[in-house]
Design an enzyme around this catalytic site. Structure first.
Site, PDB file in Angstrom:
ATOM      1  N   ASP A 128       0.829  -1.211   0.000  1.00  0.00           N
ATOM      2  CA  ASP A 128       0.000   0.000   0.000  1.00  0.00           C
ATOM      3  C   ASP A 128       0.863   1.261   0.000  1.00  0.00           C
ATOM      4  O   ASP A 128       1.615   1.514   0.936  1.00  0.00           O
ATOM      5  CB  ASP A 128      -0.894  -0.069   1.248  1.00  0.00           C
ATOM      6  N   GLY A 175      -5.363   4.000  -7.877  1.00  0.00           N
ATOM      7  CA  GLY A 175      -5.686   4.380  -9.251  1.00  0.00           C
ATOM      8  C   GLY A 175      -5.059   5.681  -9.696  1.00  0.00           C
ATOM      9  O   GLY A 175      -5.434   6.239 -10.727  1.00  0.00           O
ATOM     10  N   ASP A 196     -10.544   4.492  -1.349  1.00  0.00           N
ATOM     11  CA  ASP A 196     -11.217   3.490  -0.512  1.00  0.00           C
ATOM     12  C   ASP A 196     -12.735   3.473  -0.705  1.00  0.00           C
ATOM     13  O   ASP A 196     -13.381   4.518  -0.754  1.00  0.00           O
ATOM     14  CB  ASP A 196     -10.904   3.751   0.968  1.00  0.00           C
TER      15      ASP A 196
HETATM   16  C1  GLA Z   1      -5.477   2.467   2.730  1.00  0.00           C
HETATM   17  C2  GLA Z   1      -6.009   1.360   1.835  1.00  0.00           C
HETATM   18  C3  GLA Z   1      -7.072   0.564   2.597  1.00  0.00           C
HETATM   19  C4  GLA Z   1      -6.458  -0.011   3.864  1.00  0.00           C
HETATM   20  C5  GLA Z   1      -5.847   1.108   4.721  1.00  0.00           C
HETATM   21  C6  GLA Z   1      -5.063   0.556   5.897  1.00  0.00           C
HETATM   22  O1  GLA Z   1      -6.453   3.412   3.013  1.00  0.00           O
HETATM   23  O2  GLA Z   1      -6.551   1.884   0.662  1.00  0.00           O
HETATM   24  O3  GLA Z   1      -7.586  -0.474   1.788  1.00  0.00           O
HETATM   25  O4  GLA Z   1      -5.469  -0.949   3.521  1.00  0.00           O
HETATM   26  O5  GLA Z   1      -4.968   1.911   3.945  1.00  0.00           O
HETATM   27  O6  GLA Z   1      -4.431   1.543   6.641  1.00  0.00           O
END
Ligand code: GLA
Length: 371
Positions: A128, A175, A196
């Site tokens: 991430d 994205g 998200d």
């Molecule tokens: C980001 C990701 C989420 C999740 C959080 C965790 O926002 O997009 O899917 O993994 O981090 O902190």
């Protein structure tokens, strides 16, 4: 050159802790999810991965090895448990110094972390971006910032590969920077195409219907990921969750349940395990579908399937019921079409190419059609 790892020939199916548990995830709840995945019939329906998201990370030891925090006393034992259920275990990290939730990231420890995951028996990594933005900000140009990101994703790809343990590589990058254009080249088996999701129709619809045009970038081994499912979390109606599942199936999206599997209602189980809907998502040709038409709030989306039939979703984005006239000739059908209503599990026999349907608010008629 894109280097494939021959994993995720179909969009990954499983569960992820984030949408429901956020930072309230621990060893006991992960075990409960694995047990529920089996007892609910989800495993038999195709769900495989039990993915721990952010907040499992502890401090590094003196040698720099990442350790889980006190919520996860023995990650290897947890992986063994998950494997004993016939399931696979996924984990989460960031290419930055910190993760999105400000836990320890992998920056400068990529190979060491990949080796730790392999030693624990991990089968899937969600990587991430978040924390790497600090590094990217220091770049003199947008191009240089982009290169920092590409290098970071490539570095973890190579680290994972060097362990010899197959691990699905999930890029979480929201994205930005048209990740679908380069996600496969940095080894991604899937890449998030959006920010998200949340458990609200408006957000789910914004994401799902916003995927138009991305199909050509996906295929077996490398998928667009419009984020995890919210089915069963309680913020949408049954019709809205049907829209969510139908769209994700047409999009050949990963199906990662994001609810608490240990407290599911029979209705949630039915939404998540509909055999016909899963068959669309997992269709072997791996051809992501797309929007065919939009007329006000009514959208028709279709996906070509291996056997030549088509999955067709007729969606009503309006909050109240709508009657829609659909011309199936626009989908390539020249005469009466054999239809199955996938949510009603009902064979409809033959329907006319000029077809009228009344759709509930925020609802869908999800069909499998063949000539
Ligand atoms: C980001 C990701 C989420 C999740 C959080 C965790 O926002 O997009 O899917 O993994 O981090 O902190």
């Amino acid at each position: 050159m894109a280097q494939k790892n021959s994993l995720a020939e179909r969009p990954p199916m499983g569960w992820n802790s984030w949408n429901h548990f956020h930072n309230k995830i621990d060893d006991a709840s992960v075990r409960a999810q694995a047990e529920a995945m089996v007892s609910s019939g989800m495993r038999d329906a195709g769900y495989t991965y039990i993915n721990i998201d952010d907040t499992w990370e502890g401090e590094r030891d003196a040698k720099g090895n990442i350790q889980a925090n006190s919520k996860f006393p023995d990650m290897k034992a947890l992986a063994d448990f998950v494997h004993s259920k016939g399931l696979k275990l996924g984990i989460y990290s960031s290419p930055g110094a910190k993760t999105c939730a400000k836990f320890e990231g992998s920056l400068g420890h990529e190979l060491q972390d990949a080796q730790t995951y392999a030693a624990w028996g991990i089968d899937y990594l969600k990587y991430d971006l978040c924390g790497l933005r600090e590094e990217m900000k220091t770049a003199p140009t947008p191009e240089a910032a982009h290169k920092i990101m590409i290098d970071a994703y490539t570095k973890m790809r190579d680290a994972l590969r060097s362990t010899g343990r197959p691990m699905v590589y999930s890029l979480c990058q929201y994205g930005e920077d048209a990740v679908w254009e380069w996600g496969a080249d940095v080894g991604g088996n899937l890449w998030r195409t959006t920010g998200d999701i949340s458990d609200k129709y408006a957000r789910m619809a914004e994401i799902g219907f916003g995927q138009a045009g991305l199909g050509r970038f996906a295929g077996p081994g490398h998928w667009n990921d419009p984020d995890m499912l919210e089915v069963g979390n309680g913020g949408m109606t049954t019709d809205e969750y049907r829209t969510h599942m139908s769209l994700w199936a047409i999009l050949a999206a990963p199906l990662l349940a994001g609810n608490d599997l240990s407290t599911m209602t029979p209705e949630t189980v039915a939404l998540l395990t509909n055999h016909d809907v899963i068959a669309i998502d997992q269709d072997a040709a791996g051809k992501q579908g797309d929007r065919v038409s939009a007329e006000g709030p009514v959208e028709v989306w279709a996906r070509v399937l291996t056997d030549g039939s088509k999955a067709v979703g007729i969606f009503n984005r309006h909050s109240s019921a709508m009657t829609a006239h659909v011309d199936l000739q626009k989908l390539g059908f020249t005469h009466a079409v054999k239809a199955k209503d996938l949510w009603q599990a009902k064979d409809m026999g033959s329907i006319n190419t000029s077809y009228t349907v009344t759709l509930p608010g925020h609802g869908v008629l999800f069909l499998r059609l063949s000539q």
